[in-house]
Write a protein that holds these residues in place. Structure first.
Motif, PDB file in Angstrom:
ATOM      1  N   UNK A  67      29.787  26.948  10.384  1.00 33.75           N
ATOM      2  CA  UNK A  67      30.652  26.272  11.339  1.00 33.75           C
ATOM      3  C   UNK A  67      30.630  24.751  11.139  1.00 33.75           C
ATOM      4  N   UNK A  68      31.790  24.140  11.222  1.00 31.53           N
ATOM      5  CA  UNK A  68      31.919  22.688  11.113  1.00 31.53           C
ATOM      6  C   UNK A  68      32.599  22.142  12.366  1.00 31.53           C
ATOM      7  N   UNK A  69      32.252  20.931  12.763  1.00 30.15           N
ATOM      8  CA  UNK A  69      32.876  20.332  13.951  1.00 30.15           C
ATOM      9  C   UNK A  69      34.396  20.251  13.824  1.00 30.15           C
ATOM     10  N   UNK A  70      35.077  20.461  14.944  1.00 28.08           N
ATOM     11  CA  UNK A  70      36.533  20.292  14.953  1.00 28.08           C
ATOM     12  C   UNK A  70      36.972  19.704  16.287  1.00 28.08           C
ATOM     13  N   UNK A  71      38.176  19.183  16.254  1.00 31.13           N
ATOM     14  CA  UNK A  71      38.743  18.514  17.420  1.00 31.13           C
ATOM     15  C   UNK A  71      39.554  19.485  18.264  1.00 31.13           C
ATOM     16  N   UNK A  72      39.716  19.117  19.515  1.00 28.26           N
ATOM     17  CA  UNK A  72      40.524  19.866  20.475  1.00 28.26           C
ATOM     18  C   UNK A  72      41.907  20.159  19.890  1.00 28.26           C
ATOM     19  N   UNK A  73      42.507  19.152  19.231  1.00 28.50           N
ATOM     20  CA  UNK A  73      43.860  19.292  18.676  1.00 28.50           C
ATOM     21  C   UNK A  73      43.954  20.358  17.586  1.00 28.50           C
ATOM     22  N   UNK A  74      42.825  20.723  16.981  1.00 29.66           N
ATOM     23  CA  UNK A  74      42.814  21.693  15.888  1.00 29.66           C
ATOM     24  C   UNK A  74      42.735  23.139  16.371  1.00 29.66           C
ATOM     25  N   UNK A  75      42.533  23.356  17.647  1.00 29.78           N
ATOM     26  CA  UNK A  75      42.395  24.717  18.155  1.00 29.78           C
ATOM     27  C   UNK A  75      43.711  25.463  18.035  1.00 29.78           C
ATOM     28  N   UNK A  76      43.641  26.703  17.567  1.00 30.84           N
ATOM     29  CA  UNK A  76      44.853  27.512  17.413  1.00 30.84           C
ATOM     30  C   UNK A  76      45.441  27.872  18.767  1.00 30.84           C
ATOM     31  N   UNK A  77      44.571  28.191  19.720  1.00 36.21           N
ATOM     32  CA  UNK A  77      45.018  28.543  21.064  1.00 36.21           C
ATOM     33  C   UNK A  77      44.356  27.576  22.023  1.00 36.21           C
ATOM     34  N   UNK A  78      45.125  26.790  22.706  1.00 36.18           N
ATOM     35  CA  UNK A  78      44.568  25.774  23.597  1.00 36.18           C
ATOM     36  C   UNK A  78      44.491  26.245  25.044  1.00 36.18           C
ATOM     37  N   UNK A  79      44.704  27.544  25.289  1.00 38.32           N
ATOM     38  CA  UNK A  79      44.580  28.040  26.657  1.00 38.32           C
ATOM     39  C   UNK A  79      43.232  28.716  26.832  1.00 38.32           C
ATOM     40  N   UNK A  80      42.517  28.325  27.858  1.00 38.20           N
ATOM     41  CA  UNK A  80      41.221  28.904  28.189  1.00 38.20           C
ATOM     42  C   UNK A  80      41.168  29.141  29.689  1.00 38.20           C
ATOM     43  N   UNK A  81      40.398  30.130  30.095  1.00 43.00           N
ATOM     44  CA  UNK A  81      40.178  30.358  31.517  1.00 43.00           C
ATOM     45  C   UNK A  81      39.280  29.266  32.092  1.00 43.00           C
ATOM     46  N   UNK A  82      38.359  28.777  31.267  1.00 46.83           N
ATOM     47  CA  UNK A  82      37.400  27.783  31.717  1.00 46.83           C
ATOM     48  C   UNK A  82      37.094  26.811  30.595  1.00 46.83           C
ATOM     49  N   UNK A  83      37.144  25.532  30.916  1.00 44.06           N
ATOM     50  CA  UNK A  83      36.701  24.493  29.986  1.00 44.06           C
ATOM     51  C   UNK A  83      35.485  23.840  30.613  1.00 44.06           C
ATOM     52  N   UNK A  84      34.390  23.837  29.869  1.00 41.87           N
ATOM     53  CA  UNK A  84      33.159  23.195  30.330  1.00 41.87           C
ATOM     54  C   UNK A  84      32.975  21.941  29.505  1.00 41.87           C
ATOM     55  N   UNK A  85      33.004  20.810  30.178  1.00 41.15           N
ATOM     56  CA  UNK A  85      32.853  19.533  29.489  1.00 41.15           C
ATOM     57  C   UNK A  85      31.404  19.081  29.603  1.00 41.15           C
ATOM     58  N   UNK A  86      30.921  18.466  28.530  1.00 36.62           N
ATOM     59  CA  UNK A  86      29.513  18.097  28.451  1.00 36.62           C
ATOM     60  C   UNK A  86      29.290  16.590  28.317  1.00 36.62           C
ATOM     61  N   UNK A  87      30.366  15.833  28.286  1.00 33.41           N
ATOM     62  CA  UNK A  87      30.290  14.381  28.148  1.00 33.41           C
ATOM     63  C   UNK A  87      31.419  13.760  28.963  1.00 33.41           C
ATOM     64  N   UNK A  88      31.217  12.548  29.487  1.00 38.20           N
ATOM     65  CA  UNK A  88      32.253  11.925  30.313  1.00 38.20           C
ATOM     66  C   UNK A  88      33.613  11.835  29.631  1.00 38.20           C
ATOM     67  N   UNK A  89      33.656  11.404  28.373  1.00 39.82           N
ATOM     68  CA  UNK A  89      34.960  11.268  27.707  1.00 39.82           C
ATOM     69  C   UNK A  89      35.633  12.622  27.536  1.00 39.82           C
ATOM     70  N   UNK A  90      34.855  13.662  27.326  1.00 48.34           N
ATOM     71  CA  UNK A  90      35.422  15.007  27.211  1.00 48.34           C
ATOM     72  C   UNK A  90      35.971  15.471  28.549  1.00 48.34           C
ATOM     73  N   UNK A  91      35.260  15.150  29.614  1.00 45.30           N
ATOM     74  CA  UNK A  91      35.714  15.560  30.941  1.00 45.30           C
ATOM     75  C   UNK A  91      37.043  14.884  31.292  1.00 45.30           C
ATOM     76  N   UNK A  92      37.124  13.600  31.051  1.00 46.18           N
ATOM     77  CA  UNK A  92      38.378  12.881  31.324  1.00 46.18           C
ATOM     78  C   UNK A  92      39.524  13.439  30.475  1.00 46.18           C
ATOM     79  N   UNK A  93      39.254  13.717  29.206  1.00 47.84           N
ATOM     80  CA  UNK A  93      40.289  14.263  28.324  1.00 47.84           C
ATOM     81  C   UNK A  93      40.744  15.639  28.798  1.00 47.84           C
ATOM     82  N   UNK A  94      39.791  16.479  29.190  1.00 49.00           N
ATOM     83  CA  UNK A  94      40.139  17.825  29.642  1.00 49.00           C
ATOM     84  C   UNK A  94      40.981  17.779  30.914  1.00 49.00           C
TER      85      UNK A  94
END
Length: 148
Positions: A67-94
């Motif tokens: 596995x290699x790191x990837x960005x949110x924009x690279x996800x094939x399906x961007x729909x999730x039932x739950x997004x768990x953010x682990x950092x402030x910038x991720x939370x704001x983006x989500x």
């Protein structure tokens, strides 16, 4: 099962660079949750794989594999039932990216161990602490009957 304990069908762990916290959470959740729960991770931006993550996961019998790191924009399906953010910038983006979607977003503030300096043991201890806290949070959040 209470509403807060209902297991989502798809979960995204989101952090800054998808190099430490979110891939660690993904590996732990894949191990802990039922196989039919879709779990993945991404970052607001892409980072580089972190060898300390693999080291502390291997201590408990897990691995990131190829596995290699990837960005949110690279996800094939961007729909999730739950997004768990682990950092402030991720939370704001989500929150910004899902403001018109029916997606639950939870913030689990998680320290970034990459800033720890000193001996290898001291650095590994910081990564272990993140691993253990994420594992505990996943169990508490998603396991029926687990104490809050």
């Amino acid at each position: 099962m209470e509403e807060s304990r209902r297991l989502p069908r798809s979960i995204l762990f989101l952090c800054g660079m998808n190099a430490i916290r979110s891939p660690m959470a993904e590996a732990l959740a894949r191990y802990i949750l039922p196989a039919d729960t879709f779990v993945t991770s991404a970052g607001v931006r892409a980072g580089d794989p972190d060898p300390f993550v693999e080291a502390v996961l291997q201590e408990i019998g897990l691995t990131l594999g190829e596995r290699h790191p990837h960005e949110w924009d690279e996800l094939e399906d961007a729909y999730f039932d739950l997004i768990i953010t682990l950092a402030p910038e991720a939370h704001h983006a989500a929150l910004e990216l899902t403001r018109t979607s029916a997606v639950d977003v939870e913030y689990w503030p998680t320290a970034d161990p990459s800033g720890i300096t000193g001996t290898r043991d001291r650095v590994l201890d910081a990564y272990r602490d993140v691993r253990d806290r994420l594992e505990s949070h996943i169990i508490r959040r998603f396991t029926a009957g687990a104490p809050d």
